[in-house]
Enzyme design. Structure first.
Site, PDB file in Angstrom:
ATOM      1  N   GLU A 143     -13.709  -5.539   9.483  1.00 47.38           N
ATOM      2  CA  GLU A 143     -12.396  -5.580   9.549  1.00 47.38           C
ATOM      3  C   GLU A 143     -12.313  -4.144  10.817  1.00 47.38           C
ATOM      4  O   GLU A 143     -13.581  -3.201  10.766  1.00 47.38           O
ATOM      5  CB  GLU A 143     -11.369  -5.370   8.881  1.00 47.38           C
ATOM      6  N   SER A 197      -7.283  -3.007   1.473  1.00 50.74           N
ATOM      7  CA  SER A 197      -7.529  -2.120   0.477  1.00 50.74           C
ATOM      8  C   SER A 197      -8.145  -3.779  -1.113  1.00 50.74           C
ATOM      9  O   SER A 197      -7.215  -3.450  -1.948  1.00 50.74           O
ATOM     10  CB  SER A 197      -6.253  -2.032  -0.862  1.00 50.74           C
ATOM     11  N   ASP A 253     -15.663  -1.360   8.798  1.00 54.06           N
ATOM     12  CA  ASP A 253     -15.937  -1.862   7.468  1.00 54.06           C
ATOM     13  C   ASP A 253     -17.166  -2.436   7.880  1.00 54.06           C
ATOM     14  O   ASP A 253     -17.186  -3.983   8.867  1.00 54.06           O
ATOM     15  CB  ASP A 253     -15.186  -2.273   7.266  1.00 54.06           C
ATOM     16  N   GLY A 304      -7.793   5.043   5.169  1.00 50.58           N
ATOM     17  CA  GLY A 304      -7.065   6.129   4.030  1.00 50.58           C
ATOM     18  C   GLY A 304      -7.590   7.457   3.884  1.00 50.58           C
ATOM     19  O   GLY A 304      -8.515   7.956   4.890  1.00 50.58           O
ATOM     20  N   GLU A 357       0.790  -1.040  -0.044  1.00 50.49           N
ATOM     21  CA  GLU A 357       0.119  -0.161   0.331  1.00 50.49           C
ATOM     22  C   GLU A 357       1.158   1.103   0.182  1.00 50.49           C
ATOM     23  O   GLU A 357       0.501   2.404   0.587  1.00 50.49           O
ATOM     24  CB  GLU A 357      -0.476   0.038   1.320  1.00 50.49           C
ATOM     25  N   TYR A 402      -9.968   3.363  -4.815  1.00 47.42           N
ATOM     26  CA  TYR A 402      -9.197   4.139  -5.432  1.00 47.42           C
ATOM     27  C   TYR A 402      -8.678   5.014  -7.056  1.00 47.42           C
ATOM     28  O   TYR A 402      -8.387   6.211  -6.982  1.00 47.42           O
ATOM     29  CB  TYR A 402      -7.437   4.146  -5.395  1.00 47.42           C
ATOM     30  N   ASN A 444      -9.945  -0.032  10.647  1.00 44.14           N
ATOM     31  CA  ASN A 444      -9.115   0.388   9.875  1.00 44.14           C
ATOM     32  C   ASN A 444      -8.789   0.739  11.273  1.00 44.14           C
ATOM     33  O   ASN A 444      -8.899   2.076  11.019  1.00 44.14           O
ATOM     34  CB  ASN A 444      -8.956   0.209   8.640  1.00 44.14           C
ATOM     35  N   ARG A 478     -11.704   3.294  11.355  1.00 44.92           N
ATOM     36  CA  ARG A 478     -12.126   2.587  10.732  1.00 44.92           C
ATOM     37  C   ARG A 478     -13.365   1.523  10.677  1.00 44.92           C
ATOM     38  O   ARG A 478     -12.116   0.565  10.293  1.00 44.92           O
ATOM     39  CB  ARG A 478     -12.521   3.337   9.281  1.00 44.92           C
TER      40      ARG A 478
HETATM   41  N1  ADP Z   1     -17.541 -11.129   4.175  1.00 45.46           N
HETATM   42  C1  ADP Z   1     -17.817 -10.816   2.612  1.00 45.46           C
HETATM   43  N2  ADP Z   1     -18.998 -10.806   2.055  1.00 45.46           N
HETATM   44  C2  ADP Z   1     -19.571 -10.028   1.914  1.00 45.46           C
HETATM   45  N3  ADP Z   1     -18.277  -9.487   0.645  1.00 45.46           N
HETATM   46  C3  ADP Z   1     -17.200  -8.880   1.605  1.00 45.46           C
HETATM   47  C4  ADP Z   1     -16.902  -9.799   2.695  1.00 45.46           C
HETATM   48  N4  ADP Z   1     -15.582  -9.612   3.374  1.00 45.46           N
HETATM   49  C5  ADP Z   1     -15.117  -8.934   2.535  1.00 45.46           C
HETATM   50  N5  ADP Z   1     -15.968  -9.002   1.399  1.00 45.46           N
HETATM   51  C6  ADP Z   1     -15.654  -7.458   0.276  1.00 45.46           C
HETATM   52  O1  ADP Z   1     -14.341  -7.465   0.181  1.00 45.46           O
HETATM   53  C7  ADP Z   1     -13.868  -5.892   0.778  1.00 45.46           C
HETATM   54  C8  ADP Z   1     -12.582  -5.961   1.380  1.00 45.46           C
HETATM   55  O2  ADP Z   1     -12.562  -6.703   2.889  1.00 45.46           O
HETATM   56  P1  ADP Z   1     -12.146  -6.067   3.681  1.00 45.46           P
HETATM   57  O3  ADP Z   1     -12.950  -7.662   4.738  1.00 45.46           O
HETATM   58  O4  ADP Z   1     -12.777  -4.803   4.482  1.00 45.46           O
HETATM   59  O5  ADP Z   1     -10.503  -6.508   3.796  1.00 45.46           O
HETATM   60  P2  ADP Z   1      -9.585  -4.526   3.598  1.00 45.46           P
HETATM   61  O6  ADP Z   1     -10.522  -3.818   2.936  1.00 45.46           O
HETATM   62  O7  ADP Z   1      -8.413  -5.166   4.673  1.00 45.46           O
HETATM   63  O8  ADP Z   1      -9.072  -5.789   2.188  1.00 45.46           O
HETATM   64  C9  ADP Z   1     -15.092  -5.793   1.036  1.00 45.46           C
HETATM   65  O9  ADP Z   1     -15.169  -4.160   1.253  1.00 45.46           O
HETATM   66  C10 ADP Z   1     -16.656  -6.149   0.780  1.00 45.46           C
HETATM   67  O10 ADP Z   1     -16.567  -5.946  -0.487  1.00 45.46           O
HETATM   68 MG    MG Z   2     -11.714  -3.123   4.444  1.00 45.62          MG
END
Ligand code: ADP
Ligand code: MG
Length: 297
Positions: free
Chosen positions: A259, A139, A246, A265, A13, A205, A261, A244
């Site tokens: 998760e 990301s 999610d 960003g 990143e 992004y 964060n 933040r």
């Molecule tokens: N269990 C899930 N069900 C549906 N969508 C998911 C799930 N896990 C991740 N995603 C999708 O992938 C994106 C990134 O996942 P995330 O767990 O936030 O990891 P990171 O942002 O650290 O890569 C999420 O914002 C969502 O769009």
């Molecule tokens: Mg995320």
């Protein structure tokens, strides 16, 4: 006041960090602070002499040792004040398996998951679709939605490029929302409507690749509940300064922690600034709030 903006680093990143750092440096100049933009290209030790002279370090790193607590521990040892969470919370939140465990222990919803090594046998009786992701990447790097068994091994291979620990997580259909917190202030909820199936790297992004709704169109009672719970998760994970969360929000109004964060960003397209600006504040005011939190928090 002297502010060092620590940016770059060696994680995947790096480029995002430079965007964050550049935006933060500009804001600090507008705030009439003395700014030293510190580009991290190798170890943190190489830049410590520059950081020791400053009143505060704004940590604009993303991923890797800038986000997993290593650099935070080093700055603590040097008694250097920095923005954001300390080493323990940073470590915990960088590790999705551990942070999901804390959140579930506190009786909040997070999708069911397995943690595997790439060489492990595949767990039996998996229910598709699944999300396969590295345990400690950001990301959306190395992340896939897996619709059937045939897609599973290639997805594990993609994730294992980035981590030796892989999450297989239940896919939650529904809406994509995120909640920003600075100090004890919870910002309006942002809904993200990506133009791809996932909120992936490109949608995150590239301007125009996602639509954002802030405040998200969610009934008021549910909005309050999500905001309160986001703050309780932040506290359960021992976060400080800002962060933040999610979530996925399903059709039954159930919200699922994905998760936390600890170094979200802070670029032009980023979500925390969007959330703050929707309440009428400016980007510089947000940066000032984060700095003030670190100095007084
Ligand atoms: N269990 C899930 N069900 C549906 N969508 C998911 C799930 N896990 C991740 N995603 C999708 O992938 C994106 C990134 O996942 P995330 O767990 O936030 O990891 P990171 O942002 O650290 O890569 C999420 O914002 C969502 O769009
Ligand atoms: Mg995320």
């Amino acid at each position: 006041m002297n502010v060092a903006i620590l940016m770059g680093g060696t994680s995947t990143e790096r480029e995002i960090s430079i965007s964050t750092g550049t935006a933060v440096a500009k804001a600090c100049e507008q705030l009439n602070y003395e700014v030293d933009s510190v580009m991290l290209n190798d170890s943190i030790e190489s830049v410590l002499p520059r950081l020791r002279n400053m009143d505060i370090v704004f940590n604009a790193l993303h991923g890797g040792e800038g986000e997993n607590g290593d650099i935070q521990r080093c700055l603590d040892e040097e008694n250097i004040v920095y923005t954001g969470s300390g080493p323990e919370a940073s470590y915990l939140c960088m590790n999705k398996h551990l942070s999901k465990g804390v959140v579930r222990e506190a009786e909040f919803d997070t999708p069911d998951w397995y943690l595997i090594n790439p060489s492990d046998d595949i767990p039996k009786n998996l229910i598709f679709p699944l999300v396969v992701k590295p345990n400690d990447q950001g990301s959306t790097v190395g992340l896939s939605i897996v619709h059937n068994e045939d897609e599973l091994i290639p997805a594990i291979d993609r994730a294992s490029v980035h981590s030796d620990k892989i999450l297989l997580e239940t896919f939650i259909p529904g809406r994509e929302i995120t909640v920003a917190i600075v100090g004890k202030d919870v910002f309006p909820i942002v809904e993200i409507v990506p133009s791809h199936e996932l909120y992936d790297y490109e949608c995150k992004y590239t301007t125009g690749m996602s639509r954002y709704e802030c405040p998200a169109k969610i009934p008021e009672a549910l909005t309050n509940q999500i905001q309160n719970d986001a703050l309780r998760m932040y506290e359960a994970l021992n976060c400080s300064g800002y962060g933040r969360v999610d979530f996925r929000l399903d059709d039954n109004g159930r919200y699922w922690f994905l998760e936390m964060n600890t170094l979200p960003g802070m670029t032009d397209t980023s979500l925390v600034p969007k959330a703050y600006q929707s309440g009428g504040g400016t980007f510089s005011e947000l940066i000032n709030k984060i700095i003030t939190e670190a100095l007084n928090g």
